[in-house]
Write a protein that holds these residues in place. Sequence first.
Motif, PDB file in Angstrom:
ATOM      1  N   ALA A 124       0.674  -1.406  -0.015  1.00 21.42           N
ATOM      2  CA  ALA A 124       0.026  -0.137   0.179  1.00 21.42           C
ATOM      3  C   ALA A 124       0.793   1.258   0.056  1.00 21.42           C
ATOM      4  O   ALA A 124       1.727   1.571   0.680  1.00 21.42           O
ATOM      5  N   SER A 125       0.730   2.212  -0.853  1.00 14.96           N
ATOM      6  CA  SER A 125       1.361   3.457  -1.042  1.00 14.96           C
ATOM      7  C   SER A 125       0.125   4.609  -1.017  1.00 14.96           C
ATOM      8  O   SER A 125      -0.862   4.218  -0.898  1.00 14.96           O
ATOM      9  N   ASP A 126       0.683   5.836  -1.180  1.00 15.33           N
ATOM     10  CA  ASP A 126      -0.222   6.873  -1.061  1.00 15.33           C
ATOM     11  C   ASP A 126      -1.059   6.862  -2.452  1.00 15.33           C
ATOM     12  O   ASP A 126      -1.848   7.619  -2.262  1.00 15.33           O
ATOM     13  N   SER A 127      -0.596   6.280  -3.574  1.00 17.14           N
ATOM     14  CA  SER A 127      -1.302   6.314  -4.561  1.00 17.14           C
ATOM     15  C   SER A 127      -1.989   5.207  -5.123  1.00 17.14           C
ATOM     16  O   SER A 127      -2.810   4.944  -6.136  1.00 17.14           O
ATOM     17  N   THR A 171      -2.060  -3.001  -3.596  1.00 14.41           N
ATOM     18  CA  THR A 171      -2.259  -4.116  -4.329  1.00 14.41           C
ATOM     19  C   THR A 171      -2.172  -5.221  -3.063  1.00 14.41           C
ATOM     20  O   THR A 171      -1.708  -5.288  -1.969  1.00 14.41           O
ATOM     21  N   VAL A 172      -3.368  -6.251  -3.270  1.00 11.31           N
ATOM     22  CA  VAL A 172      -3.785  -7.232  -2.436  1.00 11.31           C
ATOM     23  C   VAL A 172      -3.637  -8.589  -2.999  1.00 11.31           C
ATOM     24  O   VAL A 172      -4.339  -8.670  -3.950  1.00 11.31           O
ATOM     25  N   LEU A 173      -2.528  -9.447  -2.734  1.00 12.64           N
ATOM     26  CA  LEU A 173      -2.459 -10.513  -3.102  1.00 12.64           C
ATOM     27  C   LEU A 173      -3.048 -11.453  -2.126  1.00 12.64           C
ATOM     28  O   LEU A 173      -2.924 -11.296  -0.760  1.00 12.64           O
ATOM     29  N   THR A 207       2.953  -2.944 -10.032  1.00 12.99           N
ATOM     30  CA  THR A 207       1.371  -2.474  -9.932  1.00 12.99           C
ATOM     31  C   THR A 207       0.598  -3.645  -9.792  1.00 12.99           C
ATOM     32  O   THR A 207       0.997  -4.861 -10.041  1.00 12.99           O
ATOM     33  N   PRO A 208      -0.756  -3.732  -9.678  1.00  9.21           N
ATOM     34  CA  PRO A 208      -1.389  -4.884  -9.595  1.00  9.21           C
ATOM     35  C   PRO A 208      -1.576  -5.536 -10.900  1.00  9.21           C
ATOM     36  O   PRO A 208      -1.310  -6.728 -10.915  1.00  9.21           O
TER      37      PRO A 208
END
Length: 301
Positions: free
Chosen positions: A53-56, A59-61, A164-165
Amino acid sequence: MNPKQLKRVAVVLVIVLFFWGLAEILGGRPNDTELEFVLPSLQETDVDMITFASDSDITVLSRDGDTWTVNGFEASRDAMDELFTALGDSTESELIATSHLVHERMGVDSATGVHVTFANAGNSIASVIFGKSGRTYDSRYVRRDGGDFVFHYKSGLVSMVNRTPNDWRDRRILDVSPDSVQRVAARRGSDQYTLLREGSNWRFTSGEAVDSAAIHRMLVQYQTLDATNYPTAAQLDSVDLESPDREVTLLGAQGDTLASLVFDSTNVAYWVQRRSGGYVYRILSWRVDQMIPADSTLKGR
């Protein structure tokens, strides 16, 4: 140095020693765990969720049995293997700062860093914040979430932090063996043709001879066919696969469909989808030209 000066120095030393001793009593010395940074050597079955998780972006695996998804889409098996290999490999870390005052400068503050969390059954196993690149290409600054100490960290995981995702998604579109194809029906704009295998030879259904080497080069493109990317939501809105610019169908010995794809062109690439629907993929134009070449390039001399 006169006696008066010596007395002042002695007083200063006493004060310094007093506060040092007080700090030792109240805070204690950092233990070995605090002086080094090592993520747990996790096996795939040890976690069921990994979050970047970033400010922009986030991505959840997520794992369900043996299957991983990324933000709801099927994740790449190769990418997941790479991640757990990195977690199992030895790493190097060096403590370089102990104060929160340097967090922003090194990019490990909560606002600008990338929060990486490993969890299982809703319980956090490890949570860290990755910051800016370190002194080498394969290193970054990192700290434990909630801690002040900053480490210079080298690991294969470093290169995955800013993926990225879409970078985690499974990009495999097809994997068709050239020897299994018996018939090819293709269309490029208004031009279309059909190829038929007879034994070890190929011909156009119109009766014209073909260049066997050119046919082989064409069919090889369908073996291990991977997308270069996926469309964004905005791009997907403009994709028109109802009236495709190109299309191709590969049939097997029993007339079974091995592959059937439709294509929508852009400036330098094509959006492609299985005729039956599903995900939309991006393939570069030069690759599509090899997948569906002009019939003139396939004709025998």
